[in-house]
Enzyme design. Structure first.
Site, PDB file in Angstrom:
ATOM      1  N   GLU A  72      41.363  36.300  42.157  1.00 55.63           N
ATOM      2  CA  GLU A  72      40.448  35.100  42.251  1.00 55.63           C
ATOM      3  C   GLU A  72      40.236  33.844  41.335  1.00 55.63           C
ATOM      4  O   GLU A  72      39.886  34.478  40.313  1.00 55.63           O
ATOM      5  CB  GLU A  72      38.964  35.515  43.002  1.00 55.63           C
ATOM      6  CG  GLU A  72      38.488  34.977  43.755  1.00 55.63           C
ATOM      7  CD  GLU A  72      36.666  34.215  43.005  1.00 55.63           C
ATOM      8  OE1 GLU A  72      36.674  34.806  41.915  1.00 55.63           O
ATOM      9  OE2 GLU A  72      37.037  32.830  43.746  1.00 55.63           O
ATOM     10  N   GLN A  81      44.241  40.199  50.545  1.00 53.87           N
ATOM     11  CA  GLN A  81      43.140  41.263  50.468  1.00 53.87           C
ATOM     12  C   GLN A  81      41.814  40.250  51.372  1.00 53.87           C
ATOM     13  O   GLN A  81      41.263  39.795  51.035  1.00 53.87           O
ATOM     14  CB  GLN A  81      42.708  41.310  49.132  1.00 53.87           C
ATOM     15  CG  GLN A  81      42.093  41.989  48.133  1.00 53.87           C
ATOM     16  CD  GLN A  81      42.188  42.478  47.015  1.00 53.87           C
ATOM     17  OE1 GLN A  81      41.546  40.970  46.642  1.00 53.87           O
ATOM     18  NE2 GLN A  81      42.781  43.158  46.328  1.00 53.87           N
ATOM     19  N   CYS A 107      36.058  44.650  42.541  1.00 58.16           N
ATOM     20  CA  CYS A 107      35.736  43.186  41.496  1.00 58.16           C
ATOM     21  C   CYS A 107      33.669  43.835  41.540  1.00 58.16           C
ATOM     22  O   CYS A 107      32.860  44.308  41.905  1.00 58.16           O
ATOM     23  CB  CYS A 107      35.095  42.758  43.044  1.00 58.16           C
ATOM     24  SG  CYS A 107      34.770  39.959  42.010  1.00 58.16           S
TER      25      CYS A 107
HETATM   26  C1  LIG Z   1      39.988  35.920  36.571  1.00 57.92           C
HETATM   27  C2  LIG Z   1      40.014  37.078  37.059  1.00 57.92           C
HETATM   28  C3  LIG Z   1      39.827  37.106  38.786  1.00 57.92           C
HETATM   29  C4  LIG Z   1      40.369  38.506  39.485  1.00 57.92           C
HETATM   30  N1  LIG Z   1      40.476  38.255  41.114  1.00 57.92           N
HETATM   31  C5  LIG Z   1      40.840  39.997  41.522  1.00 57.92           C
HETATM   32  C6  LIG Z   1      40.722  39.588  43.246  1.00 57.92           C
HETATM   33  O1  LIG Z   1      40.769  38.864  43.727  1.00 57.92           O
HETATM   34  N2  LIG Z   1      41.175  40.962  43.456  1.00 57.92           N
HETATM   35  C7  LIG Z   1      41.981  41.889  42.890  1.00 57.92           C
HETATM   36  O2  LIG Z   1      41.785  42.989  43.145  1.00 57.92           O
HETATM   37  N3  LIG Z   1      41.965  42.227  41.280  1.00 57.92           N
HETATM   38  C8  LIG Z   1      40.862  40.933  40.459  1.00 57.92           C
HETATM   39  N4  LIG Z   1      41.094  40.798  39.275  1.00 57.92           N
HETATM   40  C9  LIG Z   1      41.330  42.695  38.714  1.00 57.92           C
HETATM   41  C10 LIG Z   1      42.710  42.491  38.310  1.00 57.92           C
HETATM   42  O3  LIG Z   1      43.414  42.656  39.793  1.00 57.92           O
HETATM   43  C11 LIG Z   1      42.571  43.639  37.407  1.00 57.92           C
HETATM   44  O4  LIG Z   1      42.283  45.085  38.564  1.00 57.92           O
HETATM   45  C12 LIG Z   1      41.931  43.675  36.351  1.00 57.92           C
HETATM   46  O5  LIG Z   1      42.333  42.674  35.444  1.00 57.92           O
HETATM   47  C13 LIG Z   1      42.671  44.865  35.660  1.00 57.92           C
HETATM   48  O6  LIG Z   1      44.066  44.536  34.719  1.00 57.92           O
HETATM   49  P1  LIG Z   1      44.333  43.942  34.089  1.00 57.92           P
HETATM   50  O7  LIG Z   1      44.618  44.563  33.013  1.00 57.92           O
HETATM   51  O8  LIG Z   1      46.529  43.835  34.481  1.00 57.92           O
HETATM   52  O9  LIG Z   1      44.360  42.856  33.875  1.00 57.92           O
HETATM   53  C14 LIG Z   1      40.954  39.829  39.026  1.00 57.92           C
HETATM   54  C15 LIG Z   1      40.563  39.693  37.170  1.00 57.92           C
HETATM   55  C16 LIG Z   1      40.350  38.177  36.919  1.00 57.92           C
HETATM   56  C17 LIG Z   1      40.502  38.683  35.174  1.00 57.92           C
END
Ligand SMILES: Cc1cc2nc3c(=O)[nH]c(=O)nc-3n(C[C@H](O)[C@H](O)[C@H](O)COP(=O)(O)O)c2cc1C
Length: 320
Positions: A2, A61, A91
């Site tokens: 997001e 989603q 979230c």
């Molecule tokens: C700014 C931001 C926005 C995110 N928005 C979503 C989202 O809309 N849907 C979702 O499933 N996960 C969302 N996430 C979580 C990420 O998909 C992911 O699960 C989380 O950041 C951990 O993975 P990473 O360490 O690879 O970033 C968001 C994470 C961040 C930091």
């Protein structure tokens, strides 16, 4: 993600082979069926075969808590052409959780089950319904139950972000917990959380036993992370580090795409937002971020990314 990964970002990140699928930012569902424009805003790819321009599928989603409203919106998405409905139970945002959405449902596996089952009953014969969870809200004791609830509700794939909601984004991600969940389920489980490099990818795979991983911030920090993994899996060869010019080129392309619909002032902050992600893992990006963070004029910012615009070229990485 997001506010971070929109259709233009999905387009840019999938131009080099690496990703098998992508997911939209969540569509927040409260108590009504949303009009088509909301879905099209989150997922412009609905009008383009629901793939990125390079052909990578895009899942739509939904985030909500009321099973009937989620089902009504999944039907609406299906009518508009969605090819996969993904449900967000991860979230951690306070506002979202206060209104009973995202990770707050992980406090009660029955609610996860009810949400997935309602959406599955509504659209599951037509398109896959998938889900994304964390390990829990404030503890991990319900992790297996929530995962099983999603599977029993009809989810055909489960992404697990290996932290509880209260752990936010604090390292470490508990990849071994994803392995416990994987062993408990029949559906494919995808490992997520803190995969920033090829080494992290391999550790996450080894500890979770998952074949697939989902990349979040790591793909923004290094837009070549997915191609890097794909190349290594295919050849055993490691690609060289992503050069600054390639990062600058993707930011310049991003600006050009965003400028077609957004005012320059918004594009300027979006570029800084992405550069902020890049600086976590790259010294030159950190240096440029420091130098440019107070610039409010888009052309000046773009000039600062590349001293010579011609220097900004999209490069294919070479084997290291
Ligand atoms: C700014 C931001 C926005 C995110 N928005 C979503 C989202 O809309 N849907 C979702 O499933 N996960 C969302 N996430 C979580 C990420 O998909 C992911 O699960 C989380 O950041 C951990 O993975 P990473 O360490 O690879 O970033 C968001 C994470 C961040 C930091």
């Amino acid at each position: 993600m997001e506010g971070v990964i929109d259709a233009h970002t999905r387009d840019l990140l999938t131009r080099h082979p690496g990703f098998d699928w992508t997911v939209t930012e969540f569509v927040r569902v409260v108590d009504a069926r949303l009009p088509p424009r909301v879905f099209l805003r989150h997922c412009p790819e609905l009008g383009q075969d629901v793939t990125t321009p390079s052909g990578v599928p895009v899942a739509l989603q939904l985030l909500g808590s009321d099973p009937a409203t989620l089902a009504a919106n999944a039907e609406q998405a299906l009518r508009l052409g969605a090819r996969e409905i993904d449900l967000n139970f991860g979230c951690p945002a306070k506002l979202v959780n206060r209104h009973d959405g995202g990770a707050s449902l992980l406090r009660d596996p029955c609610r996860v089950h009810a949400a997935v089952a309602a959406v599955y009953d509504a659209v599951g014969n037509e398109v896959p319904v998938t889900a994304k969870i964390r390990l829990g809200f404030s503890h991990r004791r319900l992790a297996l139950d929530c995962a099983k609830a999603a599977e029993d509700g009809g989810a055909s794939r489960l992404v697990v972000h290996a932290r509880t909601r209260d752990e936010g984004y604090r390292p470490p991600a508990h990849w071994e917990w994803i392995g416990r969940i994987r062993r408990h389920l029949r559906i494919p489980v995808v490992a997520n959380g803190d995969i920033w490099s090829l080494e992290d990818y391999w550790k996450a795979r080894t500890l979770s036993g998952c074949r697939d991983v989902m990349l979040g911030r790591g793909a923004l920090a290094d837009p070549w992370l997915a191609p890097r993994i794909r190349h290594w899996l295919a050849t055993g060869e490691q690609l060289s580090a992503t050069p600054w010019q390639a990062r600058a080129a993707i930011l310049a392309d991003f600006a050009a795409l965003q400028r077609t619909t957004l005012p320059d002032r918004v594009v300027t902050s979006l570029i800084k937002q992405w550069l902020n992600h890049m600086r976590q893992r790259d010294a030159e990006a950190a240096r440029r971020f420091q130098a440019l963070k107070r610039i409010n004029e888009l052309e000046t910012l773009l000039d600062g990314l590349c001293s010579e615009r011609s220097e900004c070229k999209r490069s294919c990485l070479e084997p290291a």
